[in-house]
Write an enzyme that holds these catalytic residues in place. Structure first.
Site, PDB file in Angstrom:
ATOM      1  N   LYS A 114       9.891 -29.503  55.860  1.00 52.40           N
ATOM      2  CA  LYS A 114       8.846 -30.328  55.243  1.00 52.40           C
ATOM      3  C   LYS A 114       7.770 -30.722  56.251  1.00 52.40           C
ATOM      4  O   LYS A 114       6.586 -30.743  55.932  1.00 52.40           O
ATOM      5  CB  LYS A 114       9.466 -31.576  54.613  1.00 52.40           C
ATOM      6  CG  LYS A 114      10.298 -31.265  53.380  1.00 52.40           C
ATOM      7  CD  LYS A 114      10.847 -32.524  52.733  1.00 52.40           C
ATOM      8  CE  LYS A 114      11.644 -32.194  51.483  1.00 52.40           C
ATOM      9  NZ  LYS A 114      12.180 -33.402  50.817  1.00 52.40           N
ATOM     10  N   LYS A 197      13.066 -20.787  44.908  1.00 51.36           N
ATOM     11  CA  LYS A 197      13.632 -21.554  43.811  1.00 51.36           C
ATOM     12  C   LYS A 197      12.535 -22.354  43.106  1.00 51.36           C
ATOM     13  O   LYS A 197      11.499 -22.670  43.703  1.00 51.36           O
ATOM     14  CB  LYS A 197      14.739 -22.485  44.316  1.00 51.36           C
ATOM     15  CG  LYS A 197      14.281 -23.706  45.083  1.00 51.36           C
ATOM     16  CD  LYS A 197      15.478 -24.595  45.394  1.00 51.36           C
ATOM     17  CE  LYS A 197      15.023 -25.893  46.065  1.00 51.36           C
ATOM     18  NZ  LYS A 197      16.144 -26.805  46.325  1.00 51.36           N
ATOM     19  N   LYS A 200       8.861 -28.348  42.554  1.00 51.36           N
ATOM     20  CA  LYS A 200       7.551 -28.986  42.415  1.00 51.36           C
ATOM     21  C   LYS A 200       6.709 -28.806  43.677  1.00 51.36           C
ATOM     22  O   LYS A 200       5.486 -28.744  43.618  1.00 51.36           O
ATOM     23  CB  LYS A 200       7.720 -30.484  42.132  1.00 51.36           C
ATOM     24  CG  LYS A 200       8.298 -30.788  40.761  1.00 51.36           C
ATOM     25  CD  LYS A 200       7.319 -30.505  39.652  1.00 51.36           C
ATOM     26  CE  LYS A 200       7.864 -30.953  38.305  1.00 51.36           C
ATOM     27  NZ  LYS A 200       6.942 -30.659  37.203  1.00 51.36           N
TER      28      LYS A 200
END
Length: 334
Positions: A114, A197, A200
């Site tokens: 991230k 996958k 969002k």
């Protein structure tokens, strides 16, 4: 033998759960409330690690809770609450932070992923520390089992390490949680890029089917989903990842095997298969959407359910924290 306790949470970071959330997690939670002492929370503390709008967070927290009810969670059979309504989460997080090595926290792969996307210089300390908050979430409720996918295994191992470390240093305090592995859980991929996958944060809007999405939009997305060379409907992760993903969705929702679907659609082509799949997805999500809308229409009742869940959660969390404070050496409050 006491009923095993399970805990899981979901972030209120979108206006709707997507099909991957539902099939990979929430649907399993509905089943677990029948066999476990189940605690499920909307993890709003985790949702602020990368910036947020306060009004949007409040709205999405209610929408997330309403969707849990809409999906079939029953407040009489499980505990549903909002993480920030139980201050003990933050308190235990601090205690566990003081037992966690910097190098240990640095090895968490999700932080690396991230922060790499957003830039390490802009990543918050909260993003760095959130696996420790996740450990606090689990240990606070003396959780026996945690439903985990492969992407969360490392965090559960950290949780187990911290529990064992605390117990060794201060005396037996925490249950050491184990993973709850659900067999044959559908791993749902992006409809436009089956190499990733459904997510969002990573998927394009056309690659995601939302639980609360309009039926016409769902049908369009299924119809336009990426398929593969040829017209044969068969599962092959390497040669036909797009069709394999659609077969996986169909099998999960219909409760049949992929092999059964391969036989059923032998020689029919993609058109009929996609039409039937679109019908199935729309029909499966329609009652969830309707029940969610009903829950959101009565905000006072939704808030009452969450307050009742928080009271039950605080009862358990409070007992744990009283023991933690005594073991750590904090002066009791008078």
């Amino acid at each position: 033998m006491p009923t095993p306790r399970v805990l899981s949470g979901i972030q209120p970071t979108a206006d709707s759960f997507h099909l991957g959330n539902y099939l990979g997690a929430v649907r399993q939670w509905v089943a677990l409330q029948e066999t476990h002492d189940a605690f499920y929370c909307v993890v709003d503390l985790h949702a602020i690690t990368m910036g947020h709008d306060p009004a949007v967070l409040r709205r999405r927290s209610r929408v997330a809770a309403a969707q849990l009810l809409g999906a079939g969670l029953d407040p009489k059979r499980c505990t549903i609450f909002v993480q920030s309504h139980v201050p003990e989460h933050a308190e235990l997080f601090w205690v566990l932070s003081c037992l966690t090595g910097f190098g240990e926290a640095s090895r968490m792969t999700q932080f690396k992923d991230k922060s790499a996307k957003a830039g390490a210089e802009t990543a918050s300390v909260g993003l760095f520390n959130y696996p420790i908050l996740q450990a606090a979430d689990i240990l606070l409720y003396q959780t026996d089992q945690v439903p985990v996918g492969e992407d969360q295994r490392q965090h559960l191992e950290l949780t187990r390490d911290l529990a064992q470390r605390f117990n060794h240093r201060f005396g037996e305090t925490f249950v050491i949680p184990g993973p709850y592995i659900v067999k044959d859980v559908a791993k749902i991929a992006d409809l436009q890029d089956p190499a990733i996958k459904m997510s969002k944060s990573a998927s394009s809007p056309q690659g995601i089917v939302d639980v609360l999405e309009d039926p016409a939009s769902i049908r369009r997305k299924i119809t336009r989903a990426v398929t593969d060379m040829g017209t044969e409907i068969r599962a092959d992760e390497e040669a036909k990842p797009g069709v394999t993903n659609l077969l996986r969705i169909y099998a999960a929702l219909a409760g049949v095997s992929v092999a059964d679907l391969e036989r059923r659609y032998a020689g029919t082509g993609y058109g009929a298969f996609k039409k039937d799949l679109a019908d199935l997805v729309v029909d499966a999500l329609a009652p969830i959407r309707e029940r969610t809308e009903e829950a959101l229409a009565d905000e006072a009742e939704l808030d009452r359910v969450l307050a009742e869940g928080a009271a039950r959660a605080r009862d358990v969390a409070g007992r744990t924290m009283r023991l933690v404070r005594e073991r750590v050496g904090f002066l009791p409050a008078r």
